[in-house]
Design an enzyme around this catalytic site. Structure first.
Site, PDB file in Angstrom:
ATOM      1  N   GLU A 146      -5.515 -10.841 -24.594  1.00  0.00           N
ATOM      2  CA  GLU A 146      -4.720 -11.050 -23.488  1.00  0.00           C
ATOM      3  C   GLU A 146      -3.864 -12.691 -23.645  1.00  0.00           C
ATOM      4  OE1 GLU A 146      -5.051  -9.644 -19.904  1.00  0.00           O
ATOM      5  OE2 GLU A 146      -6.679 -10.253 -19.102  1.00  0.00           O
ATOM      6  N   ARG A 184     -10.341  -1.516 -13.584  1.00  0.00           N
ATOM      7  CA  ARG A 184     -10.287  -2.838 -13.046  1.00  0.00           C
ATOM      8  C   ARG A 184     -10.984  -3.387 -11.472  1.00  0.00           C
ATOM      9  NH1 ARG A 184      -4.820  -1.176 -14.618  1.00  0.00           N
ATOM     10  NH2 ARG A 184      -3.909  -2.521 -15.767  1.00  0.00           N
ATOM     11  N   HIS A 241       1.011  -1.242   0.057  1.00  0.00           N
ATOM     12  CA  HIS A 241      -0.216   0.516  -0.046  1.00  0.00           C
ATOM     13  C   HIS A 241       0.745   1.313  -0.038  1.00  0.00           C
ATOM     14  CE1 HIS A 241      -3.331  -2.146   1.687  1.00  0.00           C
ATOM     15  NE2 HIS A 241      -3.675  -2.516   0.290  1.00  0.00           N
ATOM     16  N   ARG A 277     -14.178  -3.785 -16.281  1.00  0.00           N
ATOM     17  CA  ARG A 277     -14.118  -5.541 -16.667  1.00  0.00           C
ATOM     18  C   ARG A 277     -14.491  -6.187 -15.405  1.00  0.00           C
ATOM     19  NH1 ARG A 277      -7.748  -6.249 -17.257  1.00  0.00           N
ATOM     20  NH2 ARG A 277      -7.258  -5.995 -14.906  1.00  0.00           N
ATOM     21  N   ARG A 289       5.328 -11.798 -16.290  1.00  0.00           N
ATOM     22  CA  ARG A 289       5.050 -10.242 -15.962  1.00  0.00           C
ATOM     23  C   ARG A 289       5.831  -9.447 -14.866  1.00  0.00           C
ATOM     24  NH1 ARG A 289      -0.617  -8.377 -16.547  1.00  0.00           N
ATOM     25  NH2 ARG A 289      -0.423  -6.842 -15.355  1.00  0.00           N
ATOM     26  N   CYS A 317      -5.365  -2.041 -24.071  1.00  0.00           N
ATOM     27  CA  CYS A 317      -5.189  -1.016 -22.753  1.00  0.00           C
ATOM     28  C   CYS A 317      -3.784  -1.687 -21.514  1.00  0.00           C
ATOM     29  CB  CYS A 317      -6.417  -1.341 -21.655  1.00  0.00           C
ATOM     30  SG  CYS A 317      -6.686  -3.166 -21.624  1.00  0.00           S
TER      31      CYS A 317
HETATM   32  C1  PEP Z   1      -3.187  -6.271 -19.678  1.00  0.00           C
HETATM   33  O1  PEP Z   1      -3.120  -7.688 -19.298  1.00  0.00           O
HETATM   34  O2  PEP Z   1      -2.194  -5.812 -20.906  1.00  0.00           O
HETATM   35  C2  PEP Z   1      -4.322  -5.254 -18.843  1.00  0.00           C
HETATM   36  C3  PEP Z   1      -3.754  -4.713 -18.735  1.00  0.00           C
HETATM   37  O3  PEP Z   1      -4.541  -6.095 -17.343  1.00  0.00           O
HETATM   38  P1  PEP Z   1      -4.280  -6.534 -16.114  1.00  0.00           P
HETATM   39  O4  PEP Z   1      -2.469  -5.257 -16.456  1.00  0.00           O
HETATM   40  O5  PEP Z   1      -4.687  -5.783 -15.307  1.00  0.00           O
HETATM   41  O6  PEP Z   1      -4.319  -7.943 -16.508  1.00  0.00           O
HETATM   42 MG    MG Z   2      -4.463  -8.660 -18.170  1.00  0.00          MG
END
Ligand code: PEP
Ligand code: MG
Length: 588
Positions: free
Chosen positions: A440, A307, A204, A343, A474, A511
């Site tokens: 994605e 989100r 946080h 979403r 990631r 996005c």
């Molecule tokens: C993505 O996966 O690029 C995305 C926008 O969603 P998140 O980062 O919330 O997984």
């Molecule tokens: Mg994603």
């Protein structure tokens, strides 16, 4: 160089020192280090309090607890209403007043005669230990909050003199770890940046630092020992680097970089087009209703990604339909008449909620739409809340982590069933609410023409598309060199999905974080992206960038990029192209 007049062990380093941590909040800060060491307390050797004095000792604890709550509430009152800040500070209050902890502290004093600071320390320790042992990464991270609260309470009990706190204006705080309320407190006292030894990027404190735009580097091992109090430090929050006692060329380099970053491009509130007239929408990606005014003031043409799972992460349970309805309506009403893209809960992977299964490979497990179709009761509740919030006709529904057409069919069936329920109950909603999917996963990209028959828009999530295409986590530093959103394999999938979208008249948006890499904007427009969604602070620069692009040039760039076999070649091509374009615009 002068020695420390206070006579501490502080001696300036003879040459600059570079420390590597994790980039937690972007930007550059330069200032003098104020090193906060753990409070110097002796809790091991204590004598039992006589029974007659234990009530007084309990009162001493209660007084310290009251002071702690007052300071938390003061942080809450001064907290900006953007982002998750308020909820975060409120959660500290909840921990500090948790009856389990409070009762066990009082019991330790009353029955064992522990001094208040020892009772506080051992009671918090028991909870911290339980959290540290948890399999749930979210819970494990929460232990830092308890550690900080314990530290504060113990410091209050040992009557540490607040007025003795060092002057921190324009300073860089170096600490073992920090609470979000600490970040707010120091921000209000003019601190420029933070360095901590521990803490997760998703802690946080980091979220608040990012919201406030304060550069921060975390995970700098032994920072409070290595960095001398009073030394000059540079915090490069974008690259996770700390430089102690920089030499003159380094200081000049970072000062220039800092100045460049501070020149914010002017906000463009109107929709933009490329230089040759192609309209491109720039939306904001947000988490909460409080983010909407921030997004609009940065010139957002709409909200391209909410989100909604951040609501769950915050409250740690699945809220009722009414609670969700109020949340989604607040977002839709604040953005009205602009479009809002809700979403559905993308839980799983690194966004863990209590009660979710513990999986060996959560990124490949019951995540996003898979989880929701597994728990249709929860999905139905969310869809009802979203549909009710769609009554003003500016809401769209976006489905995350889609890999098969069956998942889309099952979701559409559920949406129809919920609509039928609402009709029967005479509850108004938007009958034509647009439904889209995140592209994605490689499967979603490769099956795009089949999905296109049943959706109104695609939103490309390059963060996950890259992760799943290149099989590179990631969130891992170890494979960061493989994780490249401009890898030709990722670009080919983008191109494939784009041509399916074009041929079926489906809107194509992006996005993922790639939208913020401005050197790639023309390539993405050439591929066919018609709308980007980015964090609000990125909107002005992206709009400016779009205005310089010529669609014909973008198309030829795509042709060249798709012939490349390596990420490095794509980067080199974009660099060359951007240099050529800036020469041309200088000539004009
Ligand atoms: C993505 O996966 O690029 C995305 C926008 O969603 P998140 O980062 O919330 O997984
Ligand atoms: Mg994603």
């Amino acid at each position: 160089m002068e020695s420390d007049p206070g006579g501490s062990a502080y001696r300036l380093l003879p040459f600059q020192l570079r420390l590597q941590g994790s980039a937690a909040s972007r930007g550059i800060a330069i200032g003098k280090a104020v090193v906060l060491s753990a409070p110097h307390v002796r809790l091991l050797h204590w004598r039992s309090i006589a029974p007659a004095e234990r009530d007084h000792e309990i009162k001493r604890y209660q007084d310290a607890q009251r002071q702690l709550l007052e300071s938390i509430r003061a942080s809450l009152a001064s907290a900006p209403t953007i982002g998750d800040t308020h909820a975060i500070i409120e959660s500290y209050e909840m921990i500090a007043t948790d009856p389990l902890i409070v009762d066990s502290i009082i019991a330790r004093i009353a029955t064992e005669g522990m001094p208040a600071e020892v009772a506080v320390s051992t009671a918090y320790d028991a909870h911290i230990h339980a959290l540290a042992e948890s399999n749930d990464p979210f819970l494990r991270e929460r232990r830092f909050e308890l550690e900080n609260l314990r530290r504060k309470l113990v410091a209050l009990l040992l009557s540490s003199d607040k007025s003795a706190l060092p002057e921190v204006r324009n300073a860089i705080i170096v600490a073992p770890s920090l609470l979000a309320s600490d970040v707010l407190h120091y921000h209000s006292r003019g601190v420029q940046g933070f360095i901590t030894e521990i803490g997760g990027i998703t802690s946080h404190a980091c979220i608040v630092a990012r919201t406030l735009g304060l550069p921060a580097v975390i995970g700098v091992r032994s920072a409070t020992t290595i960095i001398p109090d009073g030394a000059e430090v540079i915090v490069d929050g974008s690259r996770g680097i700390v430089i102690v006692e920089p030499d003159a060329p380094t200081r000049v380099h970072y000062t220039t970089l800092q100045q460049e970053q501070q020149i914010a491009p002017p906000t463009i509130s109107q929709p933009v087009t490329t230089a040759d007239g192609l309209p491109i929408a720039v939306y904001a990606s947000v988490d909460t209703p409080d983010d909407i005014p921030v997004a609009l003031s940065h010139g957002a043409d709409g909200i391209g990604l909410v989100r909604t799972e951040m609501l769950l992460v915050r409250v740690q349970h699945f809220p009722s339909e009414q609670e969700q309805f109020l949340w989604y309506s607040a977002i839709a009403e604040r953005a009205y008449p602009k479009v809002v893209t809700l979403r559905v809960f993308d839980v799983g992977s690194d966004k863990i909620i209590h009660g979710m299964p513990d999986e060996a490979n959560p990124a490949l497990g019951l995540r996003g739409l898979r989880f929701l179709l597994h728990r249709k009761d929860l999905f139905r509740t969310q869809l009802r809340a979203i549909l009710r919030a769609s009554v003003h006709r500016n809401v769209r529904i976006l489905l995350p982590m889609v890999t098969s057409v069956d998942e889309l069919t099952a979701t559409r069936d559920l949406i129809e069933a919920v609509k039928a329920e609402l009709n029967a109950e005479q509850i108004p909603y938007d009958e034509h609410v647009p439904v889209g999917i995140m592209i994605e996963t490689p499967a979603a990209a490769l099956l795009a023409e089949h999905f296109a028959e049943n959706v109104r828009f695609f939103s490309i999530g390059t963060n996950d598309l890259t992760q799943y295409t290149l099989a590179a986590d990631r969130t891992s530093d170890l494979v960061a060199h493989i994780f490249d959103q401009l890898n030709p394999a990722v670009l080919r999938l983008l191109q494939y999905a784009a041509s399916a979208a074009r041929s079926r008249g489906v809107e194509l948006e992006l996005c993922g974080d790639l939208a913020t890499f401005l050197m790639a904007t023309d390539l993405l427009i050439g591929i066919g992206i018609g709308a980007f969604s980015v964090a609000p602070s990125y909107i002005p620069a992206l709009k400016e960038r779009i205005r310089t692009i010529r669609y014909n040039h973008a198309l030829s760039l795509v042709e060249q990029a798709l012939q490349k076999s390596h990420s490095a070649e794509v980067h080199a091509l974009l660099e060359q192209h951007s240099q050529r374009s800036s020469h041309q615009s200088q000539k004009l």
